[in-house]
Design a protein around this motif. Structure first.
Motif, PDB file in Angstrom:
ATOM      1  N   ILE A 205       0.839  -1.211   0.000  1.00 61.19           N
ATOM      2  CA  ILE A 205       0.000   0.000   0.000  1.00 61.19           C
ATOM      3  C   ILE A 205       0.869   1.256   0.000  1.00 61.19           C
ATOM      4  CG2 ILE A 205      -2.083  -0.973   1.052  1.00 61.19           C
ATOM      5  CD1 ILE A 205      -1.065   0.160   3.755  1.00 61.19           C
ATOM      6  N   TYR A 206       2.181   1.082   0.182  1.00 63.14           N
ATOM      7  CA  TYR A 206       3.057   2.253   0.251  1.00 63.14           C
ATOM      8  C   TYR A 206       3.574   2.699  -1.117  1.00 63.14           C
ATOM      9  CZ  TYR A 206       2.729   1.959   5.239  1.00 63.14           C
ATOM     10  OH  TYR A 206       2.229   1.966   6.509  1.00 63.14           O
ATOM     11  N   ASP A 207       3.160   2.015  -2.196  1.00 56.25           N
ATOM     12  CA  ASP A 207       3.512   2.499  -3.535  1.00 56.25           C
ATOM     13  C   ASP A 207       2.382   2.165  -4.501  1.00 56.25           C
ATOM     14  OD1 ASP A 207       3.860  -0.162  -4.328  1.00 56.25           O
ATOM     15  OD2 ASP A 207       5.941  -0.179  -3.669  1.00 56.25           O
ATOM     16  N   HIS A 208       2.651   2.358  -5.798  1.00 61.10           N
ATOM     17  CA  HIS A 208       1.580   2.188  -6.799  1.00 61.10           C
ATOM     18  C   HIS A 208       1.221   0.721  -7.039  1.00 61.10           C
ATOM     19  CE1 HIS A 208       4.283   0.581  -9.815  1.00 61.10           C
ATOM     20  NE2 HIS A 208       5.167   1.301  -9.179  1.00 61.10           N
ATOM     21  N   SER A 209       2.038  -0.230  -6.482  1.00 60.15           N
ATOM     22  CA  SER A 209       1.861  -1.639  -6.853  1.00 60.15           C
ATOM     23  C   SER A 209       0.477  -2.160  -6.474  1.00 60.15           C
ATOM     24  CB  SER A 209       2.955  -2.492  -6.223  1.00 60.15           C
ATOM     25  OG  SER A 209       2.933  -2.319  -4.835  1.00 60.15           O
ATOM     26  N   ILE A 210      -0.100  -1.645  -5.386  1.00 55.22           N
ATOM     27  CA  ILE A 210      -1.422  -2.149  -4.994  1.00 55.22           C
ATOM     28  C   ILE A 210      -2.479  -1.672  -5.997  1.00 55.22           C
ATOM     29  CG2 ILE A 210      -2.019  -0.256  -3.372  1.00 55.22           C
ATOM     30  CD1 ILE A 210      -2.838  -3.990  -3.069  1.00 55.22           C
ATOM     31  N   PHE A 211      -2.265  -0.486  -6.561  1.00 53.54           N
ATOM     32  CA  PHE A 211      -3.224   0.016  -7.563  1.00 53.54           C
ATOM     33  C   PHE A 211      -3.098  -0.795  -8.854  1.00 53.54           C
ATOM     34  CE2 PHE A 211      -2.660   3.422  -4.579  1.00 53.54           C
ATOM     35  CZ  PHE A 211      -3.941   3.911  -4.414  1.00 53.54           C
ATOM     36  N   ASP A 212      -1.849  -1.119  -9.232  1.00 55.67           N
ATOM     37  CA  ASP A 212      -1.629  -1.952 -10.429  1.00 55.67           C
ATOM     38  C   ASP A 212      -2.333  -3.294 -10.264  1.00 55.67           C
ATOM     39  OD1 ASP A 212      -0.065  -0.069 -11.462  1.00 55.67           O
ATOM     40  OD2 ASP A 212       1.838  -1.138 -11.275  1.00 55.67           O
ATOM     41  N   GLY A 213      -2.075  -3.918  -9.094  1.00 60.93           N
ATOM     42  CA  GLY A 213      -2.617  -5.258  -8.849  1.00 60.93           C
ATOM     43  C   GLY A 213      -4.139  -5.251  -8.882  1.00 60.93           C
ATOM     44  N   LEU A 214      -4.741  -4.303  -8.152  1.00 59.80           N
ATOM     45  CA  LEU A 214      -6.213  -4.310  -8.096  1.00 59.80           C
ATOM     46  C   LEU A 214      -6.825  -3.889  -9.424  1.00 59.80           C
ATOM     47  CD1 LEU A 214      -7.516  -3.186  -4.643  1.00 59.80           C
ATOM     48  CD2 LEU A 214      -8.107  -5.204  -5.905  1.00 59.80           C
TER      49      LEU A 214
END
Ligand SMILES: Nc1nc2c(ncn2[C@@H]2O[C@H](COP(=O)(O)OP(=O)(O)OP(=O)(O)O)[C@@H](O)[C@H]2O)c(=O)[nH]1
Length: 380
Positions: A205-214
Motif C-alpha cells: 500500500i506504500y507504492d503504486h503496486s497495490i493500484f496496479d494489482g487491483l
C-alpha cells in the motif's frame, strides 16, 4: 494530559467513513442473479485486506491503516464510480475458512457455497513480512480448493503483500519470495484437474503496486474489455498521430467563459480562458492568432548560431589538445602515428606512411598535422 489511544482509533475510523466514496452494500443485493460482480479478499489475520480496500477505494492514506482494527464479520462495500464498472468488495475476517467457519452479514447467515458463485475474483493476500511465509500458504491453498469445487471457472489472484520496508529494498528478495510462494502453491495444487486461473502480484500500500494489482483484478470483471481495447486500437490506427497541428479542445464553462486548449508543440499546449462573446463566430481570427503565436514561439526558441571567433577556437584546441607523434619502422618504410588527445574527451590518430625513414620527413609531416588541426579545429 495523555491522549487516550482509542480516541485516535475512533478519529481515523470516523475520518475514513467521511471520506468513503463506496457504499455499504444493501442487504439482499449482495448475491443472486442480479448481484454485481464480486472481489473476495481473503487471507490471514493482519495480512492487510482491509487496508488494501481502504487505500484503493476509500482514499485512506497508507499510514492511517495502522490504526485499523480487526475485521470481525464480513464487510461488503459497493464500488460504483461510473456507469460501466460496478462491483462489490467482500472483506472477510482474517483466517476465514469456508469449509468450517460460519459467516454472518447484516444478521443473516451467508452460505459458503454462495460466496464463490457468479462473476467473482478471489484475491488471496499473503503477508510477505510474516516469517516463515509458508505457514500461511496451507490455509490459502485449502480456500482455493474449496472455491474451485463450487466455481471451477473462478479467477484466483495471489497478492504477495507488504513487499516493502527493509526486507525488500532490492528486487532480489522480492523475486525470491515470489518464487517460494509460487512453487509452494503450484505444488500443492498440482493434483487438481480444474483449470484454475492463478496470477501472482507483488503489492504494497506504500507504492503504486497495490493500484496496479487491483486494477488487473477489476479488469477481469469487465467482460467488454477486449471490445473496448479493439475500439481504442481502431481509433488510434485511423491516423498515424492521435493529435495533429489542428487539435483543440473547447470547454464552454457555466460562468460565460470558454476554456480553449490548443496544441502548439509536441508536449506543449496553449490554454486560453476567454469570454464566450469574444470566442463565438471568431474562430478564424483565433486560428490566425494562434498560428502567429506558434510561429513566434518557434522563433523565440530557435537556437542561435554560436559566434565562434577563430582565435578563440585555436586557443581552445591548443589548450585541450596534446599531440604525441610516434614513429615505427616497418619493412615498407616508416609509419608515423600521431595520437591527439582532446583532454578528457576523445583521442584521434593520424597515420602516415613515410617511404624510407627520415627524421626530417617525419618531423615535417608532424608539423603539418598540428597546423591543420589548429586551423580546421579538432575534428570531434
Ligand atoms: N508494511 C506494510 N504494512 C501494511 C501493508 N498493508 C497493510 N499493512 C499493515 O498491516 C496491518 C494490518 O492491516 P489490516 O488491513 O487491518 O489487516 P487485515 O487483513 O484486514 O486484518 P484482519 O481484519 O485481522 O483480518 C496494519 O497495521 C496495516 O498498516 C503494506 O502494504 N505494507
Amino acid at each position: 494530559m495523555t491522549q487516550d489511544p482509542w480516541m485516535t482509533v475512533d478519529y481515523y475510523e470516523k475520518k475514513a467513513e467521511e471520506e468513503q466514496e463506496v457504499e455499504e452494500a444493501p442487504p439482499g443485493e449482495t448475491h443472486g442473479a442480479d448481484a454485481k460482480p464480486k472481489i473476495l479478499l481473503m487471507g490471514p489475520k493482519r495480512s492487510g485486506k482491509s487496508s488494501i480496500q481502504r487505500v484503493v477505494f476509500q482514499k485512506m492514506s497508507a499510514h492511517e491503516t495502522m490504526f485499523l482494527g480487526n475485521t470481525q464479520s464480513l464487510d461488503i462495500k459497493y464500488v460504483a464510480n461510473n456507469d460501466y464498472v460496478q462491483f462489490q468488495i467482500w472483506d472477510f475476517p482474517g483466517d476465514y475458512d469456508p469449509a468450517n467457519d460460519k459467516l454472518m452479514y447484516n444478521g443473516e447467515m451467508v452460505e459458503a457455497t454462495s460466496i464463490f458463485t457468479g462473476v467473482a475474483v478471489l484475491v488471496l493476500i499473503v503477508d510477505a513480512q510474516e516469517d516463515p511465509i509458508d505457514e500461511q500458504l496451507g490455509g490459502l491453498v485449502n480456500v482455493v480448493k474449496n472455491a474451485c469445487l463450487v466455481n471451477p471457472k473462478l479467477a484466483v489472484e495471489i497478492f504477495i503483500h507488504k513487499i516493502d520496508g527493509d526486507l525488500y529494498l532490492t528486487d532480489e528478495p522480492k523475486e525470491e519470495c515470489l518464487r517460494n510462494v509460487q512453487s509452494y502453491i503450484n505444488a500443492a495444487l498440482s493434483w487438481s484437474n480444474t483449470d484454475i486461473r492463478l496470477r501472482y502480484h507483488l503489492t504494497s500500500i506504500y507504492d503504486h503496486s497495490i493500484f496496479d494489482g487491483l486494477s488487473k483484478v477489476v479488469q477481469l470483471l469487465i467482460p467488454q474489455l477486449p471490445t473496448l481495447e479493439n475500439m481504442l486500437n481502431a481509433l488510434i490506427s485511423e491516423g498515424k498521430e492521435p493529435y495533429d497541428d489542428h487539435s483543440a479542445s473547447i470547454f464552454r464553462l457555466s460562468n460565460g467563459t470558454v476554456l480553449y486548449l490548443r496544441q502548439v508543440g509536441s508536449y506543449l499546449a496553449l490554454v486560453c480562458l476567454m469570454q464566450a462573446d469574444h470566442f463565438n463566430d471568431k474562430e478564424g481570427l483565433i486560428e490566425y492568432n494562434v498560428n502567429c503565436f506558434k510561429e513566434t514561439l518557434g522563433e523565440v526558441f530557435r537556437p542561435l548560431p554560436m559566434p565562434r571567433p577563430r582565435r578563440k577556437v585555436i586557443s581552445d584546441v591548443v589548450a585541450r589538445t596534446m599531440c604525441f607523434p610516434c614513429v615505427r619502422r616497418t619493412s615498407h618504410g616508416c609509419l608515423c602515428v600521431w595520437t591527439m588527445f582532446q583532454l578528457g574527451v576523445r583521442s584521434v590518430q593520424a597515420f602516415c606512411l613515410v617511404r624510407g625513414y627520415s627524421g626530417v620527413a617525419a618531423g615535417s609531416v608532424s608539423v603539418v598535422v598540428v597546423v591543420v588541426t589548429l586551423i580546421v579545429g579538432f575534428p570531434f
